[in-house]
Design a protein around this motif. Structure first.
Motif, PDB file in Angstrom:
ATOM      1  N   ALA A  89       0.900  -1.156  -0.185  1.00 18.44           N
ATOM      2  CA  ALA A  89      -0.140  -0.159  -0.057  1.00 18.44           C
ATOM      3  C   ALA A  89       0.906   1.188  -0.026  1.00 18.44           C
ATOM      4  O   ALA A  89       2.155   1.224   0.300  1.00 18.44           O
ATOM      5  N   ASP A  90       0.246   2.376  -0.376  1.00 15.24           N
ATOM      6  CA  ASP A  90       1.029   3.722  -0.420  1.00 15.24           C
ATOM      7  C   ASP A  90       0.486   4.305   0.878  1.00 15.24           C
ATOM      8  O   ASP A  90      -0.505   4.950   1.074  1.00 15.24           O
ATOM      9  N   MET A  91       1.434   4.728   1.663  1.00  9.17           N
ATOM     10  CA  MET A  91       1.015   5.439   3.138  1.00  9.17           C
ATOM     11  C   MET A  91       0.591   6.776   2.562  1.00  9.17           C
ATOM     12  O   MET A  91      -0.078   7.147   3.435  1.00  9.17           O
ATOM     13  N   GLY A  92       0.839   7.226   1.586  1.00  6.53           N
ATOM     14  CA  GLY A  92       0.469   8.544   1.386  1.00  6.53           C
ATOM     15  C   GLY A  92      -0.955   8.796   0.951  1.00  6.53           C
ATOM     16  O   GLY A  92      -1.641   9.640   0.847  1.00  6.53           O
ATOM     17  N   GLU A  93      -1.761   7.454   0.751  1.00  8.05           N
ATOM     18  CA  GLU A  93      -3.036   7.406   0.582  1.00  8.05           C
ATOM     19  C   GLU A  93      -3.785   7.284   2.012  1.00  8.05           C
ATOM     20  O   GLU A  93      -5.026   6.986   1.881  1.00  8.05           O
ATOM     21  N   GLY A  94      -3.189   7.106   3.124  1.00 11.01           N
ATOM     22  CA  GLY A  94      -3.696   6.805   4.260  1.00 11.01           C
ATOM     23  C   GLY A  94      -3.475   5.160   4.443  1.00 11.01           C
ATOM     24  O   GLY A  94      -3.170   4.591   3.702  1.00 11.01           O
ATOM     25  N   LEU A  95      -3.509   4.817   5.754  1.00 15.24           N
ATOM     26  CA  LEU A  95      -3.146   3.326   6.314  1.00 15.24           C
ATOM     27  C   LEU A  95      -4.371   2.639   6.231  1.00 15.24           C
ATOM     28  O   LEU A  95      -5.348   3.314   6.859  1.00 15.24           O
ATOM     29  N   PRO A  96      -4.519   1.465   5.639  1.00 10.39           N
ATOM     30  CA  PRO A  96      -5.615   0.630   5.307  1.00 10.39           C
ATOM     31  C   PRO A  96      -5.856  -0.176   6.475  1.00 10.39           C
ATOM     32  O   PRO A  96      -5.991  -1.479   6.198  1.00 10.39           O
ATOM     33  N   PHE A  97      -6.002   0.307   7.775  1.00  6.08           N
ATOM     34  CA  PHE A  97      -6.012  -0.519   8.949  1.00  6.08           C
ATOM     35  C   PHE A  97      -7.322   0.039   9.638  1.00  6.08           C
ATOM     36  O   PHE A  97      -7.487   1.302   9.653  1.00  6.08           O
ATOM     37  N   ARG A  98      -8.042  -0.815  10.447  1.00  7.81           N
ATOM     38  CA  ARG A  98      -9.051  -0.242  11.280  1.00  7.81           C
ATOM     39  C   ARG A  98      -8.320   0.528  12.304  1.00  7.81           C
ATOM     40  O   ARG A  98      -7.213   0.324  12.966  1.00  7.81           O
ATOM     41  N   ALA A  99      -9.282   1.506  12.951  1.00  8.24           N
ATOM     42  CA  ALA A  99      -8.719   2.287  14.076  1.00  8.24           C
ATOM     43  C   ALA A  99      -8.360   1.496  15.382  1.00  8.24           C
ATOM     44  O   ALA A  99      -8.943   0.428  15.605  1.00  8.24           O
ATOM     45  N   GLY A 100      -7.380   1.687  15.922  1.00  6.30           N
ATOM     46  CA  GLY A 100      -7.072   1.253  17.096  1.00  6.30           C
ATOM     47  C   GLY A 100      -6.358  -0.122  16.905  1.00  6.30           C
ATOM     48  O   GLY A 100      -6.466  -0.941  17.953  1.00  6.30           O
ATOM     49  N   THR A 101      -5.689  -0.464  15.955  1.00  7.86           N
ATOM     50  CA  THR A 101      -5.484  -1.802  15.525  1.00  7.86           C
ATOM     51  C   THR A 101      -3.774  -2.082  16.223  1.00  7.86           C
ATOM     52  O   THR A 101      -3.778  -3.095  16.925  1.00  7.86           O
TER      53      THR A 101
END
Length: 160
Positions: free
Chosen positions: A104-116
């Protein structure tokens, strides 16, 4: 060192770190030493090992071939790595690293659920957010998306 000699001045990371560069990077003893020193310093600064002896889930941002993840493994932590370069992640898979890997591209935002995640580290990756490698890239927006999503995925951020 001039900007043109730095990877950031040559090509976007997903292009610069092709199969050959990914292997060269991972086999370079100086790179290995630097990654180990910087990762251990991240662990020290975050006081990950000083908590209560529990295993922590750590996000390794720009994990590349998993060199930083190995330091986390050695200290008994579980990690998930994210990287934009499929070639670097392929090297990590060949090396049979212990962490889970996400392309994934970190500049697009991290693709994980909140509080992971309990913690996050990044060694030699965040500078890529400041590049304008594509016409659609806006460094300020990429930085904002990254840091906003980073804050969201950290457990302690939700507790404060």
């Amino acid at each position: 060192m001039s900007l043109s000699k730095r990877p950031e001045g040559v090509a976007p990371p997903e292009i610069f770190y092709n199969d050959d560069e990914a292997r060269k990077y991972t086999q370079n003893s100086r790179n290995i030493e630097i990654q180990e020193e910087m990762t251990n310093r991240c662990i020290e600064l975050l006081e990950i090992d000083d908590d209560d002896g529990e295993t922590r889930l750590v996000l390794d941002i720009g994990c590349g071939s998993g060199l930083s993840g190995e330091c986390l493994d050695e200290r008994g932590h579980v990690w998930v790595g994210i990287d934009i370069s499929q070639s670097m992640l392929n090297v990590a898979l060949e090396r049979e690293v212990e962490g889970d890997l996400v392309l994934a591209d970190m500049g697009e935002g991290l693709p994980f659920r909140a509080g992971t995640f309990d913690y996050a580290i990044s060694v030699s990756a965040l500078q890529w957010l400041c590049n304008k490698d594509k016409a659609a890239h806006n460094p300020i927006q990429r930085l904002s998306r990254f840091f906003t999503s980073l804050y969201a995925v950290l457990v302690n951020a939700l507790e404060n």
